[in-house]
Design a protein around this motif. Structure first.
Motif: not given
Length: 759
Positions: A720-735, A739-744
């Motif tokens: 899927h590519g990392h961009a789609k994973i990043s956008y999916t994380l942002m759409s989850m409205s995480l604290p 979010l910082k830990i997952m984006e690491s």
């Protein structure tokens, strides 16, 4: 004394000052391979007379151990981590780190490198050998120590079995420059790699089968960056032709990752060229070292991936001839016989596997602690349940006593082959195959009784396990009837066989197998009980087999109908009997079963018995439209059981049911993360990955890679590519902290250019 603790670093406070260092010195001679994680010991003081100094320590991996300065820097960083617990109007006692010691085991030279830091003061580095004597640290020792620390950090990063209290894990490699240093150290010490040991399935560590090569393939393989490993192995293969097996595996790994993108994005067919190059490399290397089983296995795996099992079988046979004392060669041959459907040969080959004593990871000796300080790790840990023990941490004794989870090393690998066999042909057919190829104990006793009145003949026990007579009189070896327990089956009232366990009295499988089984209704057996004494007998037998009533299931150990395997005649028993009594004995077409394999059949029987009862109960409750309930721990054990028996969908369902309970356990989340990533499900994978990251940080694993989360996310990124994973994380409205830990993990992929980072 809360103010004497670190803010975010776990630690164990000593009873006697310096006892952890003394215990480590005494344990140095017991470290067999990579050694335990690094030990960091500090002494804290208030600087006031009358106040006793406190000693505490913690374990850590991932710290740069290339010089005394880097280790001293880690100890210095702890001076800023002490809690500042001020009083109402004035500050507290003001604890400070007075000095510290950092211990790092050198797995190549079998010595302990230590750095002592005095604050304020200087830094002193020295080496402690296995006798406890001190020596100076040389540049070569430091290079070996640096690589040893990296190997432990990589291989211990996500080992589910290895656990220590107050064990902190940090990122071992954070920059491309650090990775380059790792490759340079690996190249310099590659020929010494066998000194650090190997996996328990490898009897003799070689230059290509050791912890060093395993760490390289794990580090670059988990992110799909096989090209870096290929570049390293290409340099080394010029001096050591056997390294070509690792080089070929790297090229095949590159082609595998490219083929994923080919299927999804329809890019060019570069991966075909990489496979061709891998074959050419193996072909050239085989001319120089034709007796290398690692090269033969590399060819064998490539042919299996192309479904060319006949050619792969010939290579596997040759590998056994080249290394008959290695478990992995016999294991590969067994797998190919199963692929080809030759189950008789598969069972005979499995019986020939050499088994080794399992030696676990090196660990420190547990010491009594004055107290243990485990500080919380930020906002992400708030989503975890409490660690307090609840009813969901309890399980039925029948599940707790299953022996299979205790298997390790070659025993676990052999058991996996046995479960693959039973998943292919079923339990009844497996028992028939077993009785067809092995001498059963009942057959041996019948033959022994039959030949008591016959003239004695001298038997010959061959190396392959077959038994023949020296005399020409072969009429004594009449064909015996098939073993009872291998052919008899309990059938339901509809006439279809029920593949479920049929136990006998006694915990060890001895005694009669007569049970009062009336009928099977809706998948649940009914035991006909005529008298009260009979009821007590059944209850005692059930408890002896490890099953007790709990109101929901597993109510009887003697009801369902899978045949319990009778004992096979062990090689040593038959040999002793023949040598003592010189009896005429001949089974020209049968072998003697190894006792360990006979025991594994009993382990498999226990697994199948519990699994069959569980599935029968599920079916029964579904037909009755009643909710089927188990505790969280029971669902977890059943999930593990389903995975062992190759029932992945049922295992996934059990793990999902386990998540409904408020139980503190990372295992179901970890297993589901693997399954969802394999299916390519981004949404579910990320939801589960957040929980796994929370458990990871709760256990002070502050590393990004190599971890299971990173491996699964990078697998999704291939598609899927990392961009789609990043956008999916942002759409989850995480604290924000979560979010910082997952984006690491994605940041690591961007820095090291993991495939998928650019789309």
């Amino acid at each position: 004394m809360a103010e004497a603790s670190f803010k975010d670093v776990p630690e164990i406070f000593e009873v006697d000052l310096g006892e952890s260092l003394t215990a480590r010195t005494e344990s140095l001679s017991t470290f067999r391979e990579l050694g335990p994680p690094d030990l960091c010991h500090v002494v804290k003081s208030t600087g006031r007379t009358g106040n006793r100094d406190l000693g505490s320590y913690h374990y850590v991996s991932g710290v740069d151990a290339s010089s005394s300065a880097s280790l001293a820097a880690y100890i210095n960083s702890l001076t800023y981590a002490i809690e500042e617990d001020a009083g109402w109007f004035t500050k507290g006692a003001g604890w400070k780190v007075r000095n510290g010691s950092y211990c790092c085991f050198n797995a190549f030279s079998r010595v302990d490198v230590r750095v002592e830091v005095k604050i304020p003061g200087g830094v002193h580095a020295y080496v402690v050998d296995l006798r406890g004597e001190r020596h100076d640290a040389t540049a070569e020792i430091w290079q070996e120590t640096y690589l040893s620390a990296l190997l432990r950090s990589i291989l211990y990063s996500d080992d589910p079995v290895y656990w220590l209290e107050a064990y902190r894990k940090v990122d071992p490699i954070t920059t491309p420059e650090g990775e380059l240093r790792f490759l340079q150290a690996t190249e310099a010490l590659f020929n010494k790699g066998w000194q650090v040991g190997s996996d328990p399935e490898i009897q003799v560590a070689t230059v290509v089968s050791n912890h060093l090569t395993n760490a390289i393939m794990k580090y670059f393989g988990d992110s799909g960056r096989y090209q870096h490993a290929a570049n390293l192995f290409e340099k080394l293969s010029a001096k050591e032709p056997e390294v070509s097996s690792l080089l070929a595996r790297s090229y095949i790994g590159m082609s595998g990752y490219h083929s994923i993108r080919l299927c999804v994005l329809c890019i060019d067919q570069m991966f075909i060229d990489e496979e061709v190059k891998a074959v050419q490399i193996i072909s050239a290397a085989m001319k120089q070292t034709p007796q290398s089983y690692t090269l033969l296995h590399a060819q064998c795996d490539f042919l299996r991936s192309k479904n060319n099992y006949e050619w792969a079988l010939k290579l596997a046979r040759q590998a056994v001839n080249c290394a008959p004392s290695e478990f992995v060669t016999w294991e590969k041959l067994t797998e190919l016989y199963i692929d080809l459907g030759n189950y008789d040969s598969a069972l005979l080959t499995l019986n020939s596997c050499p088994m080794f004593t399992y030696n676990g990871r090196d660990a420190h000796r547990n010491l009594p602690a004055a107290r243990v300080h485990l500080p919380p790790k930020g906002q992400i840990v708030d989503i975890l349940p409490d660690r307090a023990k609840t009813e969901d941490d309890e399980a039925d004794p029948a599940l707790l006593r299953l022996p299979a989870p205790g298997l390790r090393g070659t025993w676990a690998r052999a058991y996996a082959l046995l479960t693959r066999l039973v998943s292919k042909i079923g339990w009844d057919e497996l028992l028939k195959t077993r009785s067809a190829v092995f001498v059963m104990e009942e057959e041996y006793r019948m033959q022994k009784a039959q030949t008591e009145t016959q003239p004695a003949a001298s038997p010959v026990i061959h190396e392959d396990g077959s038994v023949t007579l020296r005399s020409d009189d072969s009429t004594l070896a009449a064909k015996l009837a098939d073993d009872d327990a291998s052919t008899r089956g309990v059938r339901s009232t509809s006439g279809t066989p029920v593949h479920s366990p049929h136990t006998s009295s006694g915990a060890n499988g001895e005694g009669d197998v007569d049970k009062d089984v009336d009928s099977i209704t809706n998948g649940i057996p009914t035991i006909r009980i005529s008298t009260e004494s009979n009821r007590e007998r059944l209850k005692q037998e059930a408890e002896a087999n490890g099953v007790k009533e709990n109101g929901e299931g597993f109510k009887e150990a003697a009801g369902l109908g899978l045949e319990k395997p009778v004992q096979a005649a062990a090689g040593e028993q038959a040999a002793e009997g023949n040598s003592d009594e010189q009896e005429a004995f001949s089974f020209s077409n049968k072998r003697l079963c190894e006792r360990w394999l006979d025991n594994l059949f009993m382990v498999l029987y226990e697994d199948l018995r519990v699994w069959t009862i569980f599935r029968a109960e599920v079916a029964h409750f579904k037909t009755q439209h009643v909710a089927y309930r188990k505790t969280g721990m029971e669902w977890e054990i059943l999930g593990d059981l389903g995975l062992r028996l190759q029932h992945k969908e049922e295992a996934k369902e059990a793990y999902q049911r386990c998540l409904d309970s408020p139980r503190y356990s990372a295992k179901p989340w970890i297993k589901l993360l693997d399954m969802y990533a394999e299916e390519g499900d981004i949404q579910r994978s990320l939801q589960v990955a957040i929980r796994v990251a929370a458990y990871q940080y709760g256990e002070y694993t502050e590393m990004t890679y190599p971890t299971q989360i990173a491996k699964c996310l990078f697998k999704l990124g291939q598609i899927h590519g990392h961009a789609k994973i990043s956008y999916t994380l942002m759409s989850m409205s995480l604290p924000e902290p979560v979010l910082k830990i997952m984006e690491s993990f994605l940041h690591y992929g961007n820095v090291f250019k993991v495939e998928g980072y650019d789309f």
